[in-house]
Design an enzyme around this catalytic site. Structure first.
Site, PDB file in Angstrom:
ATOM      1  N   SER A 199       0.861  -1.199   0.000  1.00  0.00           N
ATOM      2  CA  SER A 199       0.000   0.000   0.000  1.00  0.00           C
ATOM      3  C   SER A 199       0.883   1.229   0.000  1.00  0.00           C
ATOM      4  O   SER A 199       1.996   1.194   0.553  1.00  0.00           O
ATOM      5  CB  SER A 199      -0.861   0.022   1.271  1.00  0.00           C
ATOM      6  OG  SER A 199      -1.506   1.277   1.400  1.00  0.00           O
TER       7      SER A 199
ATOM      8  N   TYR B  22      -1.476  -0.447  10.468  1.00  0.00           N
ATOM      9  CA  TYR B  22      -1.552  -0.951   9.083  1.00  0.00           C
ATOM     10  C   TYR B  22      -0.365  -0.431   8.278  1.00  0.00           C
ATOM     11  O   TYR B  22       0.276  -1.182   7.535  1.00  0.00           O
ATOM     12  CB  TYR B  22      -2.885  -0.496   8.486  1.00  0.00           C
ATOM     13  CG  TYR B  22      -3.075  -0.765   7.020  1.00  0.00           C
ATOM     14  CD1 TYR B  22      -3.329  -2.056   6.544  1.00  0.00           C
ATOM     15  CD2 TYR B  22      -3.046   0.277   6.084  1.00  0.00           C
ATOM     16  CE1 TYR B  22      -3.534  -2.299   5.197  1.00  0.00           C
ATOM     17  CE2 TYR B  22      -3.252   0.045   4.732  1.00  0.00           C
ATOM     18  CZ  TYR B  22      -3.496  -1.253   4.301  1.00  0.00           C
ATOM     19  OH  TYR B  22      -3.700  -1.484   2.959  1.00  0.00           O
TER      20      TYR B  22
HETATM   21  P1  NDP Z   1     -11.220  -6.024   0.354  1.00  0.00           P
HETATM   22  O1  NDP Z   1     -11.678  -5.794   1.753  1.00  0.00           O
HETATM   23  O2  NDP Z   1     -12.192  -5.812  -0.754  1.00  0.00           O
HETATM   24  O3  NDP Z   1     -10.599  -7.485   0.226  1.00  0.00           O
HETATM   25  C1  NDP Z   1      -9.755  -8.005   1.217  1.00  0.00           C
HETATM   26  C2  NDP Z   1      -9.681  -9.494   1.066  1.00  0.00           C
HETATM   27  O4  NDP Z   1      -8.823 -10.012   2.093  1.00  0.00           O
HETATM   28  C3  NDP Z   1     -11.022 -10.163   1.199  1.00  0.00           C
HETATM   29  O5  NDP Z   1     -11.161 -11.188   0.255  1.00  0.00           O
HETATM   30  C4  NDP Z   1     -10.967 -10.743   2.611  1.00  0.00           C
HETATM   31  O6  NDP Z   1     -11.743 -11.920   2.676  1.00  0.00           O
HETATM   32  C5  NDP Z   1      -9.494 -11.094   2.723  1.00  0.00           C
HETATM   33  N1  NDP Z   1      -9.076 -11.266   4.122  1.00  0.00           N
HETATM   34  C6  NDP Z   1      -9.030 -10.334   5.100  1.00  0.00           C
HETATM   35  N2  NDP Z   1      -8.630 -10.904   6.248  1.00  0.00           N
HETATM   36  C7  NDP Z   1      -8.441 -12.223   5.995  1.00  0.00           C
HETATM   37  C8  NDP Z   1      -8.039 -13.327   6.782  1.00  0.00           C
HETATM   38  N3  NDP Z   1      -7.740 -13.232   8.076  1.00  0.00           N
HETATM   39  N4  NDP Z   1      -7.962 -14.551   6.183  1.00  0.00           N
HETATM   40  C9  NDP Z   1      -8.257 -14.691   4.875  1.00  0.00           C
HETATM   41  N5  NDP Z   1      -8.643 -13.672   4.068  1.00  0.00           N
HETATM   42  C10 NDP Z   1      -8.728 -12.457   4.640  1.00  0.00           C
HETATM   43  O7  NDP Z   1      -9.966  -5.073   0.170  1.00  0.00           O
HETATM   44  P2  NDP Z   1      -8.959  -4.867  -1.062  1.00  0.00           P
HETATM   45  O8  NDP Z   1      -9.326  -5.714  -2.200  1.00  0.00           O
HETATM   46  O9  NDP Z   1      -8.842  -3.423  -1.269  1.00  0.00           O
HETATM   47  O10 NDP Z   1      -7.614  -5.371  -0.391  1.00  0.00           O
HETATM   48  C11 NDP Z   1      -6.669  -6.186  -1.075  1.00  0.00           C
HETATM   49  C12 NDP Z   1      -5.266  -5.738  -0.697  1.00  0.00           C
HETATM   50  O11 NDP Z   1      -5.052  -4.418  -1.207  1.00  0.00           O
HETATM   51  C13 NDP Z   1      -5.015  -5.673   0.800  1.00  0.00           C
HETATM   52  O12 NDP Z   1      -3.729  -6.195   1.084  1.00  0.00           O
HETATM   53  C14 NDP Z   1      -5.030  -4.175   1.088  1.00  0.00           C
HETATM   54  O13 NDP Z   1      -4.243  -3.854   2.199  1.00  0.00           O
HETATM   55  C15 NDP Z   1      -4.454  -3.623  -0.199  1.00  0.00           C
HETATM   56  N6  NDP Z   1      -4.739  -2.214  -0.447  1.00  0.00           N
HETATM   57  C16 NDP Z   1      -6.013  -1.777  -0.690  1.00  0.00           C
HETATM   58  C17 NDP Z   1      -6.253  -0.426  -0.920  1.00  0.00           C
HETATM   59  C18 NDP Z   1      -7.615   0.116  -1.203  1.00  0.00           C
HETATM   60  O14 NDP Z   1      -7.797   1.359  -1.210  1.00  0.00           O
HETATM   61  N7  NDP Z   1      -8.609  -0.709  -1.454  1.00  0.00           N
HETATM   62  C19 NDP Z   1      -5.167   0.553  -0.908  1.00  0.00           C
HETATM   63  C20 NDP Z   1      -3.866  -0.013  -0.678  1.00  0.00           C
HETATM   64  C21 NDP Z   1      -3.682  -1.342  -0.450  1.00  0.00           C
HETATM   65  P3  NDP Z   1     -12.736 -12.326   3.883  1.00  0.00           P
HETATM   66  O15 NDP Z   1     -13.315 -11.091   4.439  1.00  0.00           O
HETATM   67  O16 NDP Z   1     -13.697 -13.224   3.174  1.00  0.00           O
HETATM   68  O17 NDP Z   1     -11.865 -13.077   4.827  1.00  0.00           O
END
Ligand code: NDP
Length: 274
Positions: A148, A162
């Site tokens: 990020s 984070y």
């Molecule tokens: P979402 O919340 O849409 O997706 C996050 C995903 O991570 C979900 O599928 C969730 O699945 C999964 N997840 C979270 N915790 C767990 C866990 N303990 N075990 C298994 N799966 C887990 O967010 P994004 O798509 O935006 O996030 C994807 C990546 O991008 C992350 O690493 C985030 O930090 C990064 N990011 C996102 C930004 C943004 O603005 N969106 C900016 C910068 C970085 P479930 O809830 O089903 O477990």
């Protein structure tokens, strides 16, 4: 022939957002995909999306698992090997900014929140990398970590733990890339800026507040000069680029920033003073 034909990809966090989009693109480009997340309903939505796009059931391995647990990690790897017999690409995408339920902010947030945040955004990536390493040695595979811009050099008091986790992840990407390239394994990462996904909801905002957040950010060019919040596929396309050795073989241990220009802005804008 589709460019990922015959490749097997594990995409953590593919029950939503960026991971879901990456899973769809990989599968449409011919890959076998292991999709995963904790939420079975949302994971099923991803599976249905793939099936509706014409991807065959035999190319999808859908696993409900918590990637922060050893059993969840083992389940991901073992079911992938059982169904597809090898692993070519690991996308460490699962991540979140975990809110403190007491409403505390900044460094008043509990140490339990710090631990959970580091466990998800950093430790699970390290653990998955260690466990997948022998399989990627066999295939001379690729790892793409999702970091990020919060891990960069700006202060992030609202996302304090984070941003610590993502900073450390960037260092892990660099160091593991040099450690693993001797086996032919490439490691790189993507650092997104604001992307409209479930991220803000997971960070504690309800749907309405999340919509307002994205609208506000897009409307303020000092936040996002491109004037628009990113879409999941904006990041997913970069993930595929970094996982495609034909296109990116000479990139080792780097992070590609995709943020609509956000990180190039200084808080000290001259505005009317000029
Ligand atoms: P979402 O919340 O849409 O997706 C996050 C995903 O991570 C979900 O599928 C969730 O699945 C999964 N997840 C979270 N915790 C767990 C866990 N303990 N075990 C298994 N799966 C887990 O967010 P994004 O798509 O935006 O996030 C994807 C990546 O991008 C992350 O690493 C985030 O930090 C990064 N990011 C996102 C930004 C943004 O603005 N969106 C900016 C910068 C970085 P479930 O809830 O089903 O477990």
């Amino acid at each position: 022939m589709p460019r990922f034909c015959g490749k097997t990809v594990i995409i953590t966090g593919s029950s939503n957002g960026i991971g879901r989009s990456a899973a769809l693109l990989f599968a449409q480009e011919g890959a076998n995909v292991t999709i995963t997340g904790r939420n079975s309903d949302r994971l099923e939505e991803t599976r249905q999306l793939l099936l509706k796009s014409g991807v065959s059931e035999k190319n999808i391995n859908s696993v409900v698992a918590d990637v922060t647990t050893a059993s969840g990690q083992d389940q991901l790897i073992n079911t992938t090997l059982a169904k597809f017999a090898k692993i070519d690409i690991l996308i460490n995408n699962a991540g979140a900014s975990i809110p403190d339920a007491t409403g505390a902010t900044g460094i008043d947030q509990g140490i339990d929140i710090y631990q959970k945040t580091l466990q998800l955004n950093l430790q699970s990536v390290i653990e998955m990398t260690k466990k997948v390493k022998p399989h990627l040695i066999e295939t001379k595979g690729e790892i793409v970590n999702i970091s990020s811009i919060a891990g960069g050099s700006h202060a992030q008091p609202d996302f304090i733990y984070y941003s610590c986790a993502k900073s450390a992840l960037d260092q892990f990407t660099r160091s593991s890339a040099i450690d693993l390239i001797k086996y032919g394994i490439r490691v790189n990462s993507v650092s997104p800026g604001v992307v409209a996904t479930g991220f803000i909801g997971a960070a504690g905002l309800d749907n309405e507040a999340a919509k307002k957040f994205y609208k506000h950010m897009a409307a303020h060019k000092e936040c996002i000069p491109a004037g628009v919040a990113g879409k999941p596929e904006d990041i997913a396309n970069i993930i595929l680029f970094l996982a495609d050795r034909k296109l990116s073989s000479y990139i080792i241990g780097q992070s590609i920033v995709a943020d609509g220009g956000s990180t190039l802005m200084m808080a000290m804008q001259f505005g009317d003073a000029m």
